[in-house]
Every structure is written in structure tokens, then in C-alpha cells.
Design an enzyme around this catalytic site. Structure first.
Site, PDB file in Angstrom:
ATOM      1  N   GLY A 151       0.780  -1.248   0.000  1.00 56.38           N
ATOM      2  CA  GLY A 151       0.000   0.000   0.000  1.00 56.38           C
ATOM      3  C   GLY A 151       0.806   1.290   0.000  1.00 56.38           C
ATOM      4  O   GLY A 151       0.286   2.343   0.377  1.00 56.38           O
ATOM      5  N   ASN A 159       1.770   3.002  -2.621  1.00 56.94           N
ATOM      6  CA  ASN A 159       1.129   3.925  -3.583  1.00 56.94           C
ATOM      7  C   ASN A 159      -0.163   4.492  -3.008  1.00 56.94           C
ATOM      8  O   ASN A 159      -0.477   5.662  -3.212  1.00 56.94           O
ATOM      9  CB  ASN A 159       0.845   3.209  -4.909  1.00 56.94           C
ATOM     10  CG  ASN A 159       2.065   3.159  -5.792  1.00 56.94           C
ATOM     11  OD1 ASN A 159       2.472   4.181  -6.346  1.00 56.94           O
ATOM     12  ND2 ASN A 159       2.675   1.992  -5.903  1.00 56.94           N
ATOM     13  N   MET A 180      -3.777  -7.287  -6.933  1.00 55.49           N
ATOM     14  CA  MET A 180      -3.294  -8.483  -7.625  1.00 55.49           C
ATOM     15  C   MET A 180      -4.401  -9.371  -8.208  1.00 55.49           C
ATOM     16  O   MET A 180      -4.140 -10.498  -8.593  1.00 55.49           O
ATOM     17  CB  MET A 180      -2.411  -9.314  -6.668  1.00 55.49           C
ATOM     18  CG  MET A 180      -1.195  -8.568  -6.161  1.00 55.49           C
ATOM     19  SD  MET A 180      -0.196  -7.865  -7.487  1.00 55.49           S
ATOM     20  CE  MET A 180       0.586  -9.346  -8.115  1.00 55.49           C
ATOM     21  N   LYS A 181      -5.628  -8.854  -8.247  1.00 52.56           N
ATOM     22  CA  LYS A 181      -6.720  -9.666  -8.791  1.00 52.56           C
ATOM     23  C   LYS A 181      -7.097  -9.094 -10.168  1.00 52.56           C
ATOM     24  O   LYS A 181      -7.120  -7.869 -10.326  1.00 52.56           O
ATOM     25  CB  LYS A 181      -7.899  -9.547  -7.829  1.00 52.56           C
ATOM     26  CG  LYS A 181      -8.977 -10.559  -8.007  1.00 52.56           C
ATOM     27  CD  LYS A 181      -9.982 -10.410  -6.857  1.00 52.56           C
ATOM     28  CE  LYS A 181     -11.249 -11.168  -7.147  1.00 52.56           C
ATOM     29  NZ  LYS A 181     -11.061 -12.619  -7.208  1.00 52.56           N
ATOM     30  N   LEU A 231      -9.614  -8.015 -12.938  1.00 49.25           N
ATOM     31  CA  LEU A 231     -11.032  -7.652 -13.019  1.00 49.25           C
ATOM     32  C   LEU A 231     -11.590  -8.087 -14.375  1.00 49.25           C
ATOM     33  O   LEU A 231     -10.900  -7.984 -15.393  1.00 49.25           O
ATOM     34  CB  LEU A 231     -11.195  -6.139 -12.858  1.00 49.25           C
ATOM     35  CG  LEU A 231     -10.800  -5.572 -11.482  1.00 49.25           C
ATOM     36  CD1 LEU A 231     -10.741  -4.053 -11.524  1.00 49.25           C
ATOM     37  CD2 LEU A 231     -11.750  -6.043 -10.390  1.00 49.25           C
ATOM     38  N   ASN A 269      -4.510   2.126 -13.402  1.00 53.75           N
ATOM     39  CA  ASN A 269      -3.599   1.154 -12.785  1.00 53.75           C
ATOM     40  C   ASN A 269      -2.177   1.685 -12.891  1.00 53.75           C
ATOM     41  O   ASN A 269      -1.864   2.470 -13.781  1.00 53.75           O
ATOM     42  CB  ASN A 269      -3.695  -0.185 -13.529  1.00 53.75           C
ATOM     43  CG  ASN A 269      -2.795  -1.251 -12.924  1.00 53.75           C
ATOM     44  OD1 ASN A 269      -2.693  -1.375 -11.695  1.00 53.75           O
ATOM     45  ND2 ASN A 269      -2.133  -2.029 -13.760  1.00 53.75           N
ATOM     46  N   HIS A 320       1.847   0.329 -13.153  1.00 54.82           N
ATOM     47  CA  HIS A 320       2.655  -0.863 -13.437  1.00 54.82           C
ATOM     48  C   HIS A 320       4.134  -0.460 -13.462  1.00 54.82           C
ATOM     49  O   HIS A 320       4.486   0.570 -14.037  1.00 54.82           O
ATOM     50  CB  HIS A 320       2.240  -1.455 -14.792  1.00 54.82           C
ATOM     51  CG  HIS A 320       2.964  -2.720 -15.110  1.00 54.82           C
ATOM     52  ND1 HIS A 320       2.711  -3.914 -14.457  1.00 54.82           N
ATOM     53  CD2 HIS A 320       3.955  -2.997 -15.991  1.00 54.82           C
ATOM     54  CE1 HIS A 320       3.515  -4.845 -14.924  1.00 54.82           C
ATOM     55  NE2 HIS A 320       4.285  -4.316 -15.859  1.00 54.82           N
TER      56      HIS A 320
HETATM   57  C1  GRF Z   1       4.005  -1.351  -7.340  1.00 60.34           C
HETATM   58  O1  GRF Z   1       5.297  -1.576  -7.805  1.00 60.34           O
HETATM   59  C2  GRF Z   1       3.041  -1.235  -8.491  1.00 60.34           C
HETATM   60  O2  GRF Z   1       3.600  -0.664  -9.633  1.00 60.34           O
HETATM   61  C3  GRF Z   1       2.678  -2.673  -8.765  1.00 60.34           C
HETATM   62  O3  GRF Z   1       2.642  -3.283  -7.491  1.00 60.34           O
HETATM   63  C4  GRF Z   1       3.460  -2.554  -6.584  1.00 60.34           C
HETATM   64  C5  GRF Z   1       2.571  -2.145  -5.446  1.00 60.34           C
HETATM   65  O4  GRF Z   1       3.274  -1.536  -4.379  1.00 60.34           O
HETATM   66  N1  GRF Z   1       1.453  -2.748  -9.506  1.00 60.34           N
HETATM   67  P1  GRF Z   1       2.466  -0.861  -3.190  1.00 60.34           P
HETATM   68  O5  GRF Z   1       1.478  -1.918  -2.653  1.00 60.34           O
HETATM   69  O6  GRF Z   1       1.741   0.324  -3.721  1.00 60.34           O
HETATM   70  O7  GRF Z   1       3.503  -0.510  -2.172  1.00 60.34           O
END
Ligand code: GRF
Length: 195
Positions: free
Chosen positions: A14, A16, A85-86, A88, A102, A104
Site C-alpha cells: 500500500g 502507492n 493483484m486480482k 477484473l 492502474n 505498473h
Molecule cells: C508497485 O510496484 C506497483 O507498480 C505494482 O505493485 C506494486 C505495489 O506496491 N502494480 P504498493 O502496494 O503500492 O507498495
């Protein structure tokens, strides 16, 4: 200022989510986190929901139907996937009018999917980065909103590259949300609605 109502979807750490929450607290930021949803009851990021007193839900069963009800109830306008991680379904994405973003950790369209940093290093790339994009129903695909690049050092490891890119993600996601909100507003005006 009218703020767009965000829901952030997480599955783990979490970081981000935290950067989005902090940006949204800014007076001039065009969005506000109104709901946090996790498909993982043990997601570390859920503690930020508690810390910042933001409503949150853990959904482990019947995920999409339950989520849709929550989105309607909380009048959510934009859905932000942040380490979610799911996958949709296309049906769900269409129902939510494609207002899903999203992040990435690669320079899309390169290196979609998992183990991004390992593949980047194996291919001896000179640069990598991160991308915020709209979600279109295929994995890590959809219109690109913003990207941020990093240079790969000679002695780069997966861990050092991940860290370097993650730091970029924390500023990229809020900037992309801001840009996206502006684009939505412009569209509302164009079709004669109110923002
Ligand atoms: C990040 O590197 C994001 O780009 C990827 O998963 C990671 C999530 O990190 N999709 P966090 O849970 O936000 O710390």
C-alpha cells in the site's frame, strides 16, 4: 473545488495508496479517497485506511458484485488499482464506464505482467520506469496517462531497481490522477454537462 471521489484497490503493502492519500489531502488536488478496498485481509496498506480514518472494506468472496455495490453506495467516480493483484473481468470494467486506472512498474507496453524487473535486467535494458494507464480489460493494457523513466546502473539488482522505480511511482500516480481528472472535466464541458 469539487473533488472526484476515488476508491483505491490494494492487495498488499500500500505504499502507492499512502502517496495518493497524502496528495488528496492537498486543498487544490482534484480528487479525494472515499473508499479503500482490499481482497486480502492481511494487506499491510489497510493500516493507512485506519490511520487516515478512510472507510475501507475487505472483500474475499463474490468480489466484483460486492465491490460494485460499495462503489455505488459511496458514489465512486474513479477506481485506482495500486498493487491490486486480482484481475477484473471485462464485464466489470465496462460496467464501471472504464474509469479505472492502474500503475505498473515498467515502461508499458514493454514488460507487462509479473517479474518485470528480473526480465528488464536479463534483457540488459538501459532504462526502465513506471506507467499509469487506463484499464481496458487486458493485463497491463490501456491508454497510457503518464510514464516516468529511470536509468539502470551497471551494478543494478532487482531490489535496487524496484526501489528506484517505486520512488518514482509515488509521485507519478498522483500526477496521473490530477491529469486524468482534468481530462474528465474537459470532457464533461464538451458534452455540455457540469463538472
Ligand atoms: C508497485 O510496484 C506497483 O507498480 C505494482 O505493485 C506494486 C505495489 O506496491 N502494480 P504498493 O502496494 O503500492 O507498495
Amino acid at each position: 473545488m469539487i473533488k472526484e471521489r476515488l476508491c483505491v484497490l490494494i492487495s498488499g503493502r500500500g505504499s502507492n495508496l499512502l502517496s495518493i492519500i497524502k496528495s488528496c489531502r492537498g486543498k487544490d488536488f482534484p480528487a479525494k479517497v472515499k473508499l479503500i478496498v482490499s481482497n486480502n485481509p492481511n494487506a499491510f496498506g489497510l493500516r493507512y485506511a485506519k490511520q487516515y480514518k478512510i472507510p475501507f472494506k475487505v472483500i474475499t468472496k463474490n468480489f466484483e458484485n460486492t465491490l460494485l455495490k460499495q462503489l455505488q453506495k459511496n458514489q465512486i467516480e474513479i477506481l485506482c488499482l495500486a498493487g491490486f493483484m486480482k484481475v477484473l473481468s471485462k464485464n466489470f470494467i465496462d460496467l464501471f464506464f472504464n474509469m479505472i486506472l492502474n500503475i505498473h512498474p515498467s515502461l508499458l507496453p514493454k514488460y507487462k505482467g509479473l517479474n518485470t524487473h528480473k526480465r528488464v535486467l536479463n534483457n540488459k535494458e538501459k532504462e526502465s520506469g513506471c506507467t499509469v494507464h487506463r484499464v481496458d480489460g487486458k493485463i497491463d493494457s490501456g491508454e497510457i496517462i503518464l510514464q516516468s523513466k529511470v536509468k539502470i546502473a551497471k551494478n543494478e539488482t532487482e531490489a535496487s531497481l524496484e526501489n528506484k522505480i517505486l520512488k518514482k511511482e509515488w509521485t507519478l500516480y498522483p500526477r496521473a490522477i490530477k491529469k486524468y481528472c482534468k481530462e474528465i472535466k474537459r470532457y464533461y464541458w464538451k458534452i455540455g454537462g457540469t463538472a
